[in-house]
Design an enzyme around this catalytic site. Structure first.
Site, PDB file in Angstrom:
ATOM      1  N   ASP A  26       0.829  -1.201   0.000  1.00  0.00           N
ATOM      2  CA  ASP A  26       0.000   0.000   0.000  1.00  0.00           C
ATOM      3  C   ASP A  26       0.864   1.251   0.000  1.00  0.00           C
ATOM      4  O   ASP A  26       0.474   2.279  -0.574  1.00  0.00           O
ATOM      5  CB  ASP A  26      -0.928   0.001   1.222  1.00  0.00           C
ATOM      6  CG  ASP A  26      -2.044   1.027   1.099  1.00  0.00           C
ATOM      7  OD1 ASP A  26      -2.720   1.047   0.050  1.00  0.00           O
ATOM      8  OD2 ASP A  26      -2.239   1.817   2.040  1.00  0.00           O
ATOM      9  N   CYS A  77     -11.122   3.123  -5.307  1.00  0.00           N
ATOM     10  CA  CYS A  77     -10.243   3.031  -4.144  1.00  0.00           C
ATOM     11  C   CYS A  77     -10.895   3.691  -2.939  1.00  0.00           C
ATOM     12  O   CYS A  77     -10.981   3.094  -1.864  1.00  0.00           O
ATOM     13  CB  CYS A  77      -8.890   3.677  -4.448  1.00  0.00           C
ATOM     14  SG  CYS A  77      -7.748   3.620  -3.042  1.00  0.00           S
ATOM     15  N   TYR A 106     -11.031   4.161   7.903  1.00  0.00           N
ATOM     16  CA  TYR A 106     -11.747   4.102   6.627  1.00  0.00           C
ATOM     17  C   TYR A 106     -13.260   4.182   6.782  1.00  0.00           C
ATOM     18  O   TYR A 106     -13.957   4.511   5.817  1.00  0.00           O
ATOM     19  CB  TYR A 106     -11.328   2.857   5.852  1.00  0.00           C
ATOM     20  CG  TYR A 106      -9.920   2.980   5.332  1.00  0.00           C
ATOM     21  CD1 TYR A 106      -9.597   3.945   4.379  1.00  0.00           C
ATOM     22  CD2 TYR A 106      -8.885   2.173   5.809  1.00  0.00           C
ATOM     23  CE1 TYR A 106      -8.301   4.087   3.909  1.00  0.00           C
ATOM     24  CE2 TYR A 106      -7.588   2.302   5.345  1.00  0.00           C
ATOM     25  CZ  TYR A 106      -7.306   3.267   4.389  1.00  0.00           C
ATOM     26  OH  TYR A 106      -6.013   3.421   3.939  1.00  0.00           O
ATOM     27  N   GLU A 115      -9.059  -3.558  -6.896  1.00  0.00           N
ATOM     28  CA  GLU A 115      -9.151  -3.413  -5.448  1.00  0.00           C
ATOM     29  C   GLU A 115      -9.305  -4.784  -4.786  1.00  0.00           C
ATOM     30  O   GLU A 115      -8.676  -5.069  -3.766  1.00  0.00           O
ATOM     31  CB  GLU A 115     -10.349  -2.517  -5.089  1.00  0.00           C
ATOM     32  CG  GLU A 115     -10.111  -1.046  -5.306  1.00  0.00           C
ATOM     33  CD  GLU A 115      -9.070  -0.485  -4.355  1.00  0.00           C
ATOM     34  OE1 GLU A 115      -9.151  -0.740  -3.145  1.00  0.00           O
ATOM     35  OE2 GLU A 115      -8.156   0.211  -4.837  1.00  0.00           O
TER      36      GLU A 115
END
Length: 221
Positions: free
Chosen positions: A44, A135, A164, A206
């Site tokens: 990431d 994303c 998130y 993803e």
């Protein structure tokens, strides 16, 4: 009907598949072994470097000053703030800055970021936004769905879910959805078909990004 409402069912199918992925399931309940997550953190970091280029290209291609300013702010915050936060988060898993910087992109990371940067470089502004959205939207939906099941006991995994699923990231997601709706409102049916295809491709990447971390994917040679 807004364009993101039109693709909502398709998006939900992608997000559902991600939430059902064994790595995400175990991340959510706190039982995930840390090694594949360390792999995810390293990949990431590489992804964020290339993701930042999308914000730079978004600022360059933005149709108005307000949008240009938002992309410029996203570039600045990602490069100068989020990358530092990512390094600090990685350190909690025993990954130092040198190891992050030396990470070789996996086949999936390389393919995904090449796709994003190529789309942003050679496509329209609408193409860029369509490829960018999965994303943000995917991570926000994953975070929210995991948070709805209860925060894991694992401190670092809980921090991931909370970030998130949180208000700040949710607002960023809504901004990007609104931006795609604005672009699509002026687009043709041909544009819409292209946006849908780019969105679908990014959404599948993803999912593959999780799969690559789960299997700790490496180059064969």
């Amino acid at each position: 009907m807004a364009f993101t409402d039109e693709i909502r069912a398709e998006a939900d199918a992608c997000w559902e598949a991600m939430v059902e992925h064994p790595m995400v399931v175990r991340l959510g309940d706190g039982s995930l072994d840390e090694e594949p997550f360390r792999y995810w953190v390293r990949q990431d970091y590489v992804y964020l470097v290339e993701y930042s280029r999308l914000f730079a290209l978004g600022a360059a291609k933005a149709p108005d000053l307000d949008t240009m300013g938002t992309f410029a702010q996203l570039l600045d915050s990602t490069v100068n703030t989020e990358m530092d936060l990512h390094r600090s988060y990685a350190a909690e898993f025993g990954i130092d800055e040198a190891e992050l910087a030396a990470t070789r992109p996996s086949p999936t990371t390389r393919a995904y970021t090449d796709f994003l940067v190529r789309t942003a470089s050679h496509g329209t502004f609408g193409d860029l936004v369509a490829a960018l959205l999965p994303c943000m939207w995917g991570f926000n939906e994953t975070g929210k769905r995991l948070a709805a099941q209860g925060t894991p006991d694992h401190e670092q995994y809980a921090a991931w879910v909370e970030m998130y699923a949180g208000e700040e990231f949710s607002e960023l997601t809504e901004w990007c959805k609104d931006l795609l709706d604005q672009v699509a409102a002026d687009g043709t049916e041909t544009d819409h078909a292209r946006y849908r295809d780019l969105f679908r491709t990014s959404a599948q990447y993803e999912y593959l990004f999780w799969e690559a971390a789960w299997t700790e994917e490496e180059w064969p040679l």
